[in-house]
Scaffold this active site. Sequence first.
Site, PDB file in Angstrom:
ATOM      1  N   TRP A  21       0.842  -1.208   0.000  1.00  0.00           N
ATOM      2  CA  TRP A  21       0.000   0.000   0.000  1.00  0.00           C
ATOM      3  C   TRP A  21       0.875   1.255   0.000  1.00  0.00           C
ATOM      4  O   TRP A  21       1.839   1.352   0.758  1.00  0.00           O
ATOM      5  CB  TRP A  21      -0.901  -0.024   1.222  1.00  0.00           C
ATOM      6  CG  TRP A  21      -1.826   1.142   1.360  1.00  0.00           C
ATOM      7  CD1 TRP A  21      -2.691   1.621   0.414  1.00  0.00           C
ATOM      8  CD2 TRP A  21      -1.995   1.972   2.515  1.00  0.00           C
ATOM      9  NE1 TRP A  21      -3.402   2.692   0.914  1.00  0.00           N
ATOM     10  CE2 TRP A  21      -2.997   2.943   2.205  1.00  0.00           C
ATOM     11  CE3 TRP A  21      -1.407   1.995   3.774  1.00  0.00           C
ATOM     12  CZ2 TRP A  21      -3.405   3.912   3.115  1.00  0.00           C
ATOM     13  CZ3 TRP A  21      -1.825   2.960   4.685  1.00  0.00           C
ATOM     14  CH2 TRP A  21      -2.812   3.901   4.345  1.00  0.00           C
ATOM     15  N   ASP A  49       1.366  -8.832   0.521  1.00  0.00           N
ATOM     16  CA  ASP A  49      -0.016  -8.381   0.658  1.00  0.00           C
ATOM     17  C   ASP A  49      -0.279  -7.184  -0.245  1.00  0.00           C
ATOM     18  O   ASP A  49       0.473  -6.204  -0.242  1.00  0.00           O
ATOM     19  CB  ASP A  49      -0.294  -7.989   2.111  1.00  0.00           C
ATOM     20  CG  ASP A  49      -1.719  -7.508   2.306  1.00  0.00           C
ATOM     21  OD1 ASP A  49      -2.617  -8.371   2.397  1.00  0.00           O
ATOM     22  OD2 ASP A  49      -1.936  -6.284   2.364  1.00  0.00           O
ATOM     23  N   TYR A  54      -5.173  -0.792  -4.946  1.00  0.00           N
ATOM     24  CA  TYR A  54      -3.921  -0.071  -4.731  1.00  0.00           C
ATOM     25  C   TYR A  54      -3.341   0.366  -6.076  1.00  0.00           C
ATOM     26  O   TYR A  54      -3.152  -0.447  -6.983  1.00  0.00           O
ATOM     27  CB  TYR A  54      -2.888  -0.950  -4.019  1.00  0.00           C
ATOM     28  CG  TYR A  54      -3.223  -1.346  -2.602  1.00  0.00           C
ATOM     29  CD1 TYR A  54      -4.262  -0.752  -1.896  1.00  0.00           C
ATOM     30  CD2 TYR A  54      -2.482  -2.328  -1.952  1.00  0.00           C
ATOM     31  CE1 TYR A  54      -4.556  -1.129  -0.597  1.00  0.00           C
ATOM     32  CE2 TYR A  54      -2.770  -2.705  -0.645  1.00  0.00           C
ATOM     33  CZ  TYR A  54      -3.812  -2.112   0.020  1.00  0.00           C
ATOM     34  OH  TYR A  54      -4.098  -2.488   1.314  1.00  0.00           O
ATOM     35  N   GLN A 178      -7.432  -9.403   8.958  1.00  0.00           N
ATOM     36  CA  GLN A 178      -6.395  -8.382   8.830  1.00  0.00           C
ATOM     37  C   GLN A 178      -6.832  -7.102   9.543  1.00  0.00           C
ATOM     38  O   GLN A 178      -7.424  -6.215   8.946  1.00  0.00           O
ATOM     39  CB  GLN A 178      -6.074  -8.103   7.357  1.00  0.00           C
ATOM     40  CG  GLN A 178      -4.841  -7.221   7.187  1.00  0.00           C
ATOM     41  CD  GLN A 178      -4.436  -7.035   5.741  1.00  0.00           C
ATOM     42  OE1 GLN A 178      -4.226  -5.922   5.282  1.00  0.00           O
ATOM     43  NE2 GLN A 178      -4.300  -8.134   5.011  1.00  0.00           N
ATOM     44  N   ALA A 210       2.806   1.725  13.455  1.00  0.00           N
ATOM     45  CA  ALA A 210       2.020   2.954  13.600  1.00  0.00           C
ATOM     46  C   ALA A 210       2.481   4.028  12.615  1.00  0.00           C
ATOM     47  O   ALA A 210       2.842   5.133  12.989  1.00  0.00           O
ATOM     48  CB  ALA A 210       2.069   3.468  15.033  1.00  0.00           C
ATOM     49  N   ARG A 229       7.832   9.237   5.184  1.00  0.00           N
ATOM     50  CA  ARG A 229       6.490   9.243   4.610  1.00  0.00           C
ATOM     51  C   ARG A 229       5.703  10.476   5.050  1.00  0.00           C
ATOM     52  O   ARG A 229       4.948  11.040   4.270  1.00  0.00           O
ATOM     53  CB  ARG A 229       5.762   7.961   5.040  1.00  0.00           C
ATOM     54  CG  ARG A 229       4.293   7.956   4.700  1.00  0.00           C
ATOM     55  CD  ARG A 229       3.641   6.660   5.123  1.00  0.00           C
ATOM     56  NE  ARG A 229       2.206   6.848   5.285  1.00  0.00           N
ATOM     57  CZ  ARG A 229       1.381   5.899   5.662  1.00  0.00           C
ATOM     58  NH1 ARG A 229       1.837   4.691   5.928  1.00  0.00           N
ATOM     59  NH2 ARG A 229       0.092   6.135   5.792  1.00  0.00           N
ATOM     60  N   GLN A 295      15.345  -0.870   4.446  1.00  0.00           N
ATOM     61  CA  GLN A 295      14.217  -0.907   5.366  1.00  0.00           C
ATOM     62  C   GLN A 295      13.657  -2.315   5.474  1.00  0.00           C
ATOM     63  O   GLN A 295      13.227  -2.738   6.552  1.00  0.00           O
ATOM     64  CB  GLN A 295      13.119   0.051   4.895  1.00  0.00           C
ATOM     65  CG  GLN A 295      13.485   1.523   4.998  1.00  0.00           C
ATOM     66  CD  GLN A 295      12.399   2.417   4.428  1.00  0.00           C
ATOM     67  OE1 GLN A 295      11.737   2.062   3.454  1.00  0.00           O
ATOM     68  NE2 GLN A 295      12.217   3.579   5.025  1.00  0.00           N
ATOM     69  N   ASN A 299      13.229  -4.468   8.943  1.00  0.00           N
ATOM     70  CA  ASN A 299      11.951  -5.040   9.348  1.00  0.00           C
ATOM     71  C   ASN A 299      12.034  -6.549   9.548  1.00  0.00           C
ATOM     72  O   ASN A 299      11.462  -7.099  10.500  1.00  0.00           O
ATOM     73  CB  ASN A 299      10.873  -4.716   8.310  1.00  0.00           C
ATOM     74  CG  ASN A 299      10.508  -3.244   8.283  1.00  0.00           C
ATOM     75  OD1 ASN A 299      10.544  -2.575   9.300  1.00  0.00           O
ATOM     76  ND2 ASN A 299      10.154  -2.743   7.112  1.00  0.00           N
TER      77      ASN A 299
END
Length: 344
Positions: A21, A49, A54, A178, A210, A229, A295, A299
């Site tokens: 997304w 996902d 999108y 989800q 978050a 972002r 990144q 993660n």
Amino acid sequence: MQYRRLGNGPLTVSEISFGTWLTVGANVGRAKAIACIHAALDHGITLFDTANMYGAGETERVLGEALRDSGRSRDQYLIATKLFNPVPPEPDKGLSAAQVGKQLDRSLERLGVDYIDLYQCHRYDKETPLEETLEALDRAVKSGKVRSIGLSEWPVEKIHAAAKLTATHGWTPMTSSQPQYSMLVRKPEAEVFAACREHGLGNIVFSPLAQGVLTGKYKPGQPPPADSRAANPDMNFTMETLGRRFRSDFLLAAVEQLKPIAADLGLTMTQMALAWVLRRPEVSSAIVGASRPEQVEANAAGSGVVLPTEALDRIDAILKPIVLFQPVTPAPAWKRLLRRYLSL
């Protein structure tokens, strides 16, 4: 990377999954997005996902291209996509039998695959009988186009209703949920997780960081980093709603207090935040996004981390008073009946 079974269904998923997304096919260049997807595979992430809406369908196209060009065989990764919202420029949406058939075929074409591993209802459709949706999804599974089905952000009573209907009719049951879940958003703990345990659904949680706040990169009283972002209006359209609340100075000051806990554990803030959501047995995987391959690596390192009880208690002492969406204890049965009566 560690792996967990997704509910009672046929899928085993990586604890960290890759979400598309706002990045893949939208605000991140094609080459960089594909590099992130390949990095995810390199670090053991197997679940990807996405959703039909999108990037107005472009996200599915780029994801499919990246996976095909990765050198991995189709059985080495899992694709999860969704339907419900309109795919621009067409206005139609929902979970009717016609929409399930139409949107499924279009997703398969865009992704360039013969089947989808997990087909999810992006939201609940109040305009379509639940029986119609579930029967259509059952046909999709029996056709071989879908391996398993799931839901996202459904009211808990609809999770119970879907389980009852699929059992009654012998249709394919839902095996995934989800919800949004993080240290700052704990609402699923009250009823959703319990319903999922009862009916054999695993949870693939989104926004476990978050919107990046739990990485610690946003500082109280300071503008967001230029490469974040929050500094990009195209990737941060929620700034006026939930995004703004996440980045209030009061909340960011509390997040700053988490840094010594992570340091004492020898973890990054990202690792600690992901380990926190994965501490729940109801959670099968945590969805993370990325705009740079490094990144993805950061993660992926959140898998397999176990937080000691003392650290969990310290986290709660700081955050519980300011959690944005607290789990709400269900009202007693007599209160629920009274509310229903008064609403008639």
